[in-house]
Design a protein around this motif. Structure first.
Motif, PDB file in Angstrom:
ATOM      1  N   GLN A  10      81.268  21.266  15.490  1.00  0.00           N
ATOM      2  CA  GLN A  10      82.730  21.239  14.886  1.00  0.00           C
ATOM      3  C   GLN A  10      83.492  22.714  15.395  1.00  0.00           C
ATOM      4  O   GLN A  10      85.379  22.368  16.061  1.00  0.00           O
ATOM      5  N   LEU A  30      83.394  23.408  18.956  1.00  0.00           N
ATOM      6  CA  LEU A  30      84.792  22.151  19.773  1.00  0.00           C
ATOM      7  C   LEU A  30      85.658  23.004  19.300  1.00  0.00           C
ATOM      8  O   LEU A  30      86.477  22.358  20.843  1.00  0.00           O
ATOM      9  N   ASN A  48      86.304  16.739  27.299  1.00  0.00           N
ATOM     10  CA  ASN A  48      85.991  15.399  26.870  1.00  0.00           C
ATOM     11  C   ASN A  48      86.306  15.687  25.674  1.00  0.00           C
ATOM     12  O   ASN A  48      85.152  15.969  24.785  1.00  0.00           O
ATOM     13  N   THR A  49      87.802  15.325  24.905  1.00  0.00           N
ATOM     14  CA  THR A  49      88.117  15.809  24.126  1.00  0.00           C
ATOM     15  C   THR A  49      87.859  14.337  23.164  1.00  0.00           C
ATOM     16  O   THR A  49      87.307  15.057  21.349  1.00  0.00           O
ATOM     17  N   SER A  50      86.955  13.156  23.010  1.00  0.00           N
ATOM     18  CA  SER A  50      86.224  12.544  22.727  1.00  0.00           C
ATOM     19  C   SER A  50      84.892  13.086  21.330  1.00  0.00           C
ATOM     20  O   SER A  50      85.047  12.506  20.477  1.00  0.00           O
ATOM     21  N   GLN A  51      84.659  14.228  21.912  1.00  0.00           N
ATOM     22  CA  GLN A  51      83.678  14.864  21.056  1.00  0.00           C
ATOM     23  C   GLN A  51      84.064  14.926  20.363  1.00  0.00           C
ATOM     24  O   GLN A  51      82.771  14.766  18.125  1.00  0.00           O
ATOM     25  N   LYS A  58      83.956  12.285  17.121  1.00  0.00           N
ATOM     26  CA  LYS A  58      82.354  11.410  16.931  1.00  0.00           C
ATOM     27  C   LYS A  58      82.410  12.537  15.768  1.00  0.00           C
ATOM     28  O   LYS A  58      81.326  12.059  14.830  1.00  0.00           O
ATOM     29  N   VAL A  59      82.006  13.909  15.974  1.00  0.00           N
ATOM     30  CA  VAL A  59      81.873  14.994  14.895  1.00  0.00           C
ATOM     31  C   VAL A  59      82.322  14.539  13.952  1.00  0.00           C
ATOM     32  O   VAL A  59      81.582  14.486  12.936  1.00  0.00           O
TER      33      VAL A  59
END
Length: 62
Positions: free
Chosen positions: A25, A28, A39-42, A45-46
Protein backbone atom coordinates in the motif's frame (compact mmCIF):
# COMPACT_ATOMS: atom_id res chain seq x y z
CA UNK A 1 -7.12 -13.50 -1.72
CA UNK A 2 -10.31 -14.49 0.06
CA UNK A 3 -11.28 -14.88 3.69
CA UNK A 4 -11.46 -18.66 3.43
CA UNK A 5 -7.74 -18.85 2.65
CA UNK A 6 -6.92 -16.46 5.48
CA UNK A 7 -8.86 -18.42 8.09
CA UNK A 8 -6.59 -21.40 7.47
CA UNK A 9 -3.49 -19.44 8.48
CA UNK A 10 -2.18 -18.96 11.99
CA UNK A 11 -1.77 -15.60 13.72
CA UNK A 12 1.91 -15.25 12.80
CA UNK A 13 1.26 -15.87 9.09
CA UNK A 14 -1.58 -13.34 9.17
CA UNK A 15 0.70 -10.74 10.73
CA UNK A 16 3.31 -11.38 8.03
CA UNK A 17 0.65 -11.04 5.32
CA UNK A 18 -0.57 -7.79 6.89
CA UNK A 19 2.95 -6.34 6.90
CA UNK A 20 3.44 -7.24 3.23
CA UNK A 21 0.13 -5.62 2.30
CA UNK A 22 0.97 -2.45 4.23
CA UNK A 23 4.30 -2.21 2.38
CA UNK A 24 2.49 -2.72 -0.92
CA UNK A 25 0.00 0.00 0.00
CA UNK A 26 2.82 2.40 0.81
CA UNK A 27 4.50 1.68 -2.52
CA UNK A 28 1.26 2.28 -4.39
CA UNK A 29 0.68 5.56 -2.55
CA UNK A 30 4.16 6.72 -3.53
CA UNK A 31 3.49 5.78 -7.14
CA UNK A 32 0.29 7.81 -7.09
CA UNK A 33 2.14 10.79 -5.61
CA UNK A 34 4.75 10.67 -8.35
CA UNK A 35 2.10 9.97 -11.00
CA UNK A 36 3.66 6.66 -12.01
CA UNK A 37 0.63 4.48 -11.23
CA UNK A 38 -1.63 3.94 -14.21
CA UNK A 39 -4.04 1.42 -12.65
CA UNK A 40 -5.39 3.13 -9.55
CA UNK A 41 -7.78 0.27 -8.76
CA UNK A 42 -4.81 -1.65 -7.32
CA UNK A 43 -4.88 0.61 -4.27
CA UNK A 44 -8.52 -0.27 -3.61
CA UNK A 45 -7.77 -4.00 -3.86
CA UNK A 46 -4.89 -3.73 -1.41
CA UNK A 47 -7.01 -1.73 1.04
CA UNK A 48 -9.71 -4.38 0.95
CA UNK A 49 -7.17 -7.17 1.44
CA UNK A 50 -5.79 -5.33 4.49
CA UNK A 51 -9.31 -5.08 5.89
CA UNK A 52 -9.87 -8.80 5.29
CA UNK A 53 -6.69 -9.76 7.10
CA UNK A 54 -7.50 -7.50 10.05
CA UNK A 55 -11.03 -8.89 10.25
CA UNK A 56 -9.79 -12.48 10.33
CA UNK A 57 -7.16 -11.59 12.93
CA UNK A 58 -9.78 -9.97 15.18
CA UNK A 59 -12.17 -12.91 14.82
CA UNK A 60 -9.41 -15.35 15.79
CA UNK A 61 -8.62 -13.34 18.92
CA UNK A 62 -12.21 -13.53 20.16
Amino acid sequence: MNAKELRGKDQEALQKELNELLKAQFGLRMQIATQQLSNTSQLKKVRRDIARVKTVMNSKEA
